[in-house]
Design an enzyme around this catalytic site. Structure first.
Site, PDB file in Angstrom:
ATOM      1  N   PRO A  23      19.586  68.655  60.511  1.00 16.01           N
ATOM      2  CG  PRO A  23      20.553  67.003  59.185  1.00 16.01           C
ATOM      3  CD  PRO A  23      20.371  68.486  59.288  1.00 16.01           C
ATOM      4  CG  ASN A  24      21.088  64.930  64.566  1.00 19.59           C
ATOM      5  OD1 ASN A  24      20.342  63.978  64.755  1.00 19.59           O
ATOM      6  ND2 ASN A  24      22.122  64.865  63.750  1.00 19.59           N
ATOM      7  NE  ARG A  31      23.312  66.909  68.407  1.00 14.80           N
ATOM      8  CZ  ARG A  31      23.614  67.657  67.354  1.00 14.80           C
ATOM      9  NH1 ARG A  31      22.846  68.667  67.005  1.00 14.80           N
ATOM     10  NH2 ARG A  31      24.684  67.402  66.649  1.00 14.80           N
ATOM     11  CE1 TYR A  36      26.103  71.887  68.767  1.00 16.72           C
ATOM     12  CE2 TYR A  36      25.509  69.746  69.684  1.00 16.72           C
ATOM     13  CZ  TYR A  36      26.187  70.505  68.750  1.00 16.72           C
ATOM     14  OH  TYR A  36      26.952  69.889  67.794  1.00 16.72           O
ATOM     15  CG  ASN A  87      22.478  75.459  63.150  1.00 16.72           C
ATOM     16  OD1 ASN A  87      23.247  74.698  62.549  1.00 16.72           O
ATOM     17  ND2 ASN A  87      22.484  75.580  64.469  1.00 16.72           N
ATOM     18  CB  ALA A  90      26.231  67.048  60.708  1.00 14.52           C
ATOM     19  CD  GLU A 111      27.934  78.641  58.053  1.00 10.35           C
ATOM     20  OE1 GLU A 111      28.669  79.501  57.494  1.00 10.35           O
ATOM     21  OE2 GLU A 111      28.282  77.463  58.247  1.00 10.35           O
ATOM     22  CG  HIS A 113      27.227  76.711  62.853  1.00  8.16           C
ATOM     23  ND1 HIS A 113      26.648  75.541  62.428  1.00  8.16           N
ATOM     24  CD2 HIS A 113      27.752  77.304  61.764  1.00  8.16           C
ATOM     25  CE1 HIS A 113      26.823  75.427  61.123  1.00  8.16           C
ATOM     26  NE2 HIS A 113      27.488  76.481  60.691  1.00  8.16           N
ATOM     27  NE  ARG A 120      31.690  70.846  68.599  1.00 12.12           N
ATOM     28  CZ  ARG A 120      30.459  70.384  68.328  1.00 12.12           C
ATOM     29  NH1 ARG A 120      29.590  71.155  67.686  1.00 12.12           N
ATOM     30  NH2 ARG A 120      30.105  69.176  68.704  1.00 12.12           N
TER      31      ARG A 120
END
Ligand code: DQA
Length: 161
Positions: A23-24, A31, A36, A87, A90, A111, A113, A120
């Protein structure tokens, strides 16, 4: 661990890496560029695909804002694709359904990111994907995608013998 390209008849198709974006991530570039970066998702996918092609792998990419779509894509990868690079956005931090789908996939999972979630907000510190991944690449921006696809391909190549 099974790397499925071992099963493919030679000379037919190149083995496939499935790159999944949660998502996103379709908003990358717009964003939170300070977190990012300014590259779009297409920029990352194009660079990652080139890296896979250089090593004689094909790359399929699916982005979805819906958990079930990603789970369906993982099911569709079973007995078909050589490795998954994901990735999960969330969903990383709470989707045990994604965890279970990846656990039921027989090949290597890596994985990735862009940011380092462990540096964070506290709610980002848990990854439910990490336990089913052979490696987690975090905090390296776009370079992390290239590293992740290399790790996935190395895991397959090692199993070739
Ligand atoms: C992310 C980190 C996640 O915590 C976040 O929800 C994202 C992007 C990353 O690539 O750094 O959507 O997966």
């Amino acid at each position: 661990m099974i790397c499925l390209h071992v099963w493919q008849p030679s000379g037919v198709a190149r083995p496939v890496i499935l790159l999944l974006s949660g998502p996103n991530l379709n908003l990358l570039g717009d964003r939170d560029p300070e977190v990012y970066g300014t590259d779009s998702l297409l920029d990352h996918v194009t660079a990652t695909r080139e890296r896979a092609h250089d090593q004689d792998f094909d790359l399929e990419h699916i982005q979805s804002n819906h958990e079930g779509d990603l789970i369906d894509a993982i099911h569709g990868a079973r007995k078909r694709v050589a490795a998954i690079v994901i990735n999960p956005g969330a969903l990383t931090h709470y989707s045990w359904a994604l965890h279970d789908a990846l656990a039921a996939y027989e090949g290597p999972v890596v994985e990735v990111h862009l940011s380092d979630p462990k540096k964070r907000e506290p709610w980002r510190h848990l990854s439910v994907v990490e336990p089913v991944a052979i490696s987690s690449v975090t905090g390296k921006g776009g370079a992390g995608y290239l590293e992740a696809v290399d790790i996935a391909i190395n895991a397959c190549t090692k199993n070739d013998g």
